[in-house]
Design a protein around this motif. Structure first.
Motif, PDB file in Angstrom:
ATOM      1  N   UNK A  25      33.419 -12.801 -39.546  1.00 29.76           N
ATOM      2  CA  UNK A  25      33.596 -14.244 -39.700  1.00 29.76           C
ATOM      3  C   UNK A  25      34.136 -14.910 -38.428  1.00 29.76           C
ATOM      4  N   UNK A  26      34.309 -14.146 -37.347  1.00 28.61           N
ATOM      5  CA  UNK A  26      34.905 -14.680 -36.122  1.00 28.61           C
ATOM      6  C   UNK A  26      33.898 -15.483 -35.317  1.00 28.61           C
ATOM      7  N   UNK A  27      34.427 -16.273 -34.381  1.00 30.63           N
ATOM      8  CA  UNK A  27      33.557 -17.034 -33.475  1.00 30.63           C
ATOM      9  C   UNK A  27      32.732 -16.092 -32.605  1.00 30.63           C
ATOM     10  N   UNK A  28      33.358 -14.969 -32.180  1.00 28.39           N
ATOM     11  CA  UNK A  28      32.614 -14.002 -31.367  1.00 28.39           C
ATOM     12  C   UNK A  28      31.406 -13.455 -32.120  1.00 28.39           C
ATOM     13  N   UNK A  29      31.601 -13.091 -33.391  1.00 26.15           N
ATOM     14  CA  UNK A  29      30.494 -12.540 -34.171  1.00 26.15           C
ATOM     15  C   UNK A  29      29.377 -13.561 -34.346  1.00 26.15           C
ATOM     16  N   UNK A  88      25.769  -5.712 -23.463  1.00 24.57           N
ATOM     17  CA  UNK A  88      26.782  -4.750 -23.049  1.00 24.57           C
ATOM     18  C   UNK A  88      27.826  -5.452 -22.202  1.00 24.57           C
ATOM     19  N   UNK A  89      29.092  -5.143 -22.467  1.00 29.57           N
ATOM     20  CA  UNK A  89      30.199  -5.730 -21.717  1.00 29.57           C
ATOM     21  C   UNK A  89      30.820  -4.675 -20.797  1.00 29.57           C
ATOM     22  N   UNK A  90      31.007  -5.046 -19.534  1.00 28.43           N
ATOM     23  CA  UNK A  90      31.664  -4.191 -18.558  1.00 28.43           C
ATOM     24  C   UNK A  90      32.886  -4.929 -18.037  1.00 28.43           C
ATOM     25  N   UNK A  91      33.939  -4.170 -17.757  1.00 29.90           N
ATOM     26  CA  UNK A  91      35.158  -4.751 -17.199  1.00 29.90           C
ATOM     27  C   UNK A  91      35.505  -4.017 -15.914  1.00 29.90           C
ATOM     28  N   UNK A 161      19.570 -24.038 -20.962  1.00 30.32           N
ATOM     29  CA  UNK A 161      20.975 -24.274 -20.638  1.00 30.32           C
ATOM     30  C   UNK A 161      21.881 -24.013 -21.840  1.00 30.32           C
ATOM     31  N   UNK A 162      21.442 -24.368 -23.036  1.00 33.28           N
ATOM     32  CA  UNK A 162      22.265 -24.138 -24.224  1.00 33.28           C
ATOM     33  C   UNK A 162      22.534 -22.646 -24.415  1.00 33.28           C
ATOM     34  N   UNK A 163      21.527 -21.808 -24.161  1.00 33.11           N
ATOM     35  CA  UNK A 163      21.707 -20.361 -24.296  1.00 33.11           C
ATOM     36  C   UNK A 163      22.655 -19.837 -23.228  1.00 33.11           C
ATOM     37  N   UNK A 164      22.539 -20.343 -22.008  1.00 32.55           N
ATOM     38  CA  UNK A 164      23.469 -19.938 -20.948  1.00 32.55           C
ATOM     39  C   UNK A 164      24.903 -20.280 -21.343  1.00 32.55           C
ATOM     40  N   UNK A 170      30.660 -16.588 -25.009  1.00 32.72           N
ATOM     41  CA  UNK A 170      30.893 -15.240 -25.527  1.00 32.72           C
ATOM     42  C   UNK A 170      31.590 -14.373 -24.485  1.00 32.72           C
ATOM     43  N   UNK A 171      31.156 -14.461 -23.232  1.00 34.18           N
ATOM     44  CA  UNK A 171      31.805 -13.685 -22.164  1.00 34.18           C
ATOM     45  C   UNK A 171      33.280 -14.057 -22.050  1.00 34.18           C
ATOM     46  N   UNK A 172      33.581 -15.342 -22.161  1.00 35.55           N
ATOM     47  CA  UNK A 172      34.967 -15.815 -22.081  1.00 35.55           C
ATOM     48  C   UNK A 172      35.810 -15.219 -23.205  1.00 35.55           C
TER      49      UNK A 172
END
Length: 201
Positions: A25-29, A88-91, A161-164, A170-172
């Motif tokens: 239910x989160x904004x990320x999901x 995929x997320x990398x840090x 632009x909306x998708x970007x 999401x990255x934030x």
């Protein structure tokens, strides 16, 4: 480790233990569903949050001997009969003297003091993170760097632009989880994301 998204809602403790452990239910999901174009997705982890933090803390003193460091954090994916999609997320860390690589159609952002760039295949966020204790001085010389990569099969057309903006948001939000795990004393991403692209030079 691979788990269904519906299995990641075990409360805040369970979510904190996994870099990609988000509540359905989160904004990320909600953003993951939108950018992948699917209601259901699987979560892939490369270890728990403590493992990620340990890698980041050990790597920080090696900069600037090495200009940058990256490690896989986690990701989400769908695997349908007709199509597949993944993020995929990398840090990692990169020197603050480093410049963001630039490609045609890139869109640059400034987000509450962080710098970002979005492109068709992903996005990158550079964040000032003041680490606690003996790592503080070294952390002043580097960016906390968050890379997000997308894959789609079949490939998708150029993003709008909306998708970007969605991808950068999401990255934030996902990078905020890393800053909290690392204990960045300046709390660089504590404010809600205000995603506005910078004017094109």
């Amino acid at each position: 480790m691979l788990m269904l998204a519906s299995c990641t809602s075990g409360g805040s403790g369970a979510e904190a233990a996994n870099p990609c452990g988000i509540s359905p239910s989160s904004e990320e999901a909600a953003l993951v569903r939108e950018v992948l174009g699917a209601e259901d997705f699987a979560t892939k982890t490369y270890g728990d949050t403590n493992l990620l933090v340990g890698k980041m803390e050990r790597a920080l003193p090696t900069i600037p001997q090495r200009e940058s460091f990256y490690t896989n954090a986690c990701g989400y994916s769908t695997d349908g009969e007709q199509s597949k999609a993944g993020v995929t997320f990398l840090a990692g860390w990169s020197l603050r003297t480093s410049t963001l690589p630039s490609f045609p159609k890139d869109v640059s952002y400034e987000l509450n003091g962080a710098r970002g760039v979005a492109r068709n295949s992903g996005s990158m966020l550079l964040v000032p993170c003041d680490m606690p204790g003996e790592l503080n001085a070294q952390s002043q010389k580097v960016w906390l760097t968050a890379d997000t990569t997308y894959s789609f099969s079949p490939s998708r057309p150029d993003v709008d632009q909306a998708t970007r903006d969605q991808r950068m948001t999401l990255a934030y939000l996902m990078t905020r989880r890393v800053t909290e795990a690392l204990g960045c004393e300046n709390k660089p991403l504590a404010k809600p994301p205000v995603v506005r692209p910078l004017p094109t030079p």
